[in-house]
Design an enzyme around this catalytic site. Structure first.
Site, PDB file in Angstrom:
ATOM      1  N   CYS A  40       0.774  -1.143  -0.021  1.00 60.81           N
ATOM      2  CA  CYS A  40      -0.013  -0.021   0.024  1.00 60.81           C
ATOM      3  C   CYS A  40       0.823   1.243   0.099  1.00 60.81           C
ATOM      4  O   CYS A  40       1.872   1.533  -0.833  1.00 60.81           O
ATOM      5  CB  CYS A  40      -0.920   0.065   1.087  1.00 60.81           C
ATOM      6  SG  CYS A  40      -2.337   1.132   1.127  1.00 60.81           S
ATOM      7  N   THR A  41       0.488   2.163   0.742  1.00 59.60           N
ATOM      8  CA  THR A  41       1.169   3.446   1.042  1.00 59.60           C
ATOM      9  C   THR A  41       2.571   3.319   1.601  1.00 59.60           C
ATOM     10  O   THR A  41       3.522   4.293   1.565  1.00 59.60           O
ATOM     11  CB  THR A  41       0.742   4.567   1.586  1.00 59.60           C
ATOM     12  OG1 THR A  41       0.406   4.146   3.020  1.00 59.60           O
ATOM     13  CG2 THR A  41      -0.875   4.843   1.074  1.00 59.60           C
TER      14      THR A  41
END
Length: 206
Positions: free
Chosen positions: A99-100
C-alpha cells in the site's frame, strides 16, 4: 533470515499482518517487529501491536516488509523510520512494501526511476517522486517488491514466498491460509467500482 516487519504509529495493520502470515511460519524466517523504540505501537484503526526490536538493534536485516498507513503524510515525517530504511535497504536481500508503504521507500530514495505500485489513491503522489507507477497488484523490480492497497500484501507475500522457497511452497501456504478470494461485491478497484462508490471512497480518504 532476519526479517524486519516494520512498525510505526498509525500503520495499517493488515498491510503488515498479511505478509507476516504468508512468511513467518517458514523455518528460515526470524521475525522481528522493528520500530524506533521497543514497546506498543498503535495502528490507524486502533489495534495495538508490539515492537520487540529497535531500529538500531537490527541495522542489516535480510528482508524488510514496510506497511502503509491511511495517515501516510504523518508517516513520511517519521525521520527515524525513513533514515533506517535508507541505510538498511541497500544491504538487504529483499525490500518490500504494501500500500502506501511504497511512499516511505520513495521518501528514502529507494524507488527513483524504478517501477512500483501502491494504493490507487496515491498513484500521483508516488509518481511525484520520479517513480514509474504501475497499476498492478504486485510489482517486482530486482530485489524490490511493492504491492498495491492493503489486501495486496497477501499477494506480495505469496510472490516472495515463491521466490524464496519455490512455487510449490507458496501454493501450500496459500492453501493453508485458504486464500481463495470470492468477494461479495465487484468493487475492489477503481476500474470496477461505480462512480458513487469511488466518490465515497475518495471522500473518506480525505
Amino acid at each position: 533470515m532476519d526479517t524486519a516487519f516494520v512498525l510505526y504509529d498509525e500503520l495499517t495493520a493488515l498491510d503488515l499482518v498479511g505478509p507476516y502470515e504468508t512468511l513467518a511460519a517458514h523455518a528460515s524466517v526470524r521475525a522481528h517487529f522493528v520500530a524506533d523504540r521497543v514497546g506498543p505501537v498503535r495502528a490507524d484503526n486502533g489495534l495495538t501491536l508490539h515492537a520487540d526490536t529497535a531500529f538500531d538493534e537490527l541495522p542489516r536485516p535480510d528482508l524488510i516488509v514496510v506497511p502503509g498507513s491511511s495517515r501516510w503524510r504523518d508517516a513520511l515525517a517519521n525521520t527515524a523510520l525513513v533514515s533506517w530504511l535508507r541505510s538498511a535497504s541497500p544491504t538487504a536481500t529483499w525490500t518490500t512494501s504494501v500500500c502506501t508503504g511504497s511512499l516511505l521507500l520513495a521518501e528514502a530514495g529507494l524507488l527513483t526511476g524504478r517501477p512500483a505500485t501502491t494504493h490507487w489513491g496515491v498513484h500521483d503522489v508516488l509518481a511525484a517522486y520520479g517513480v514509474e507507477v504501475r497499476d498492478e497488484r504486485v510489482v517486482r523490480d530486482g530485489r524490490l517488491i511493492t504491492a498495491a492497497g492493503v489486501s495486496a500484501g497477501i499477494d506480495m507475500g505469496l510472490t516472495l514466498a515463491a521466490s524464496l522457497w519455490g512455487e510449490e511452497v507458496a501454493r501450500v501456504v496459500q492453501l493453508m491460509l485458504e486464500y481463495d478470494p470470492q468477494p461479495p461485491f465487484d468493487s475492489g478497484s477503481p476500474a470496477r467500482a461505480t462512480p458513487e462508490t469511488l466518490a465515497a471512497a475518495v471522500a473518506l480518504m480525505g
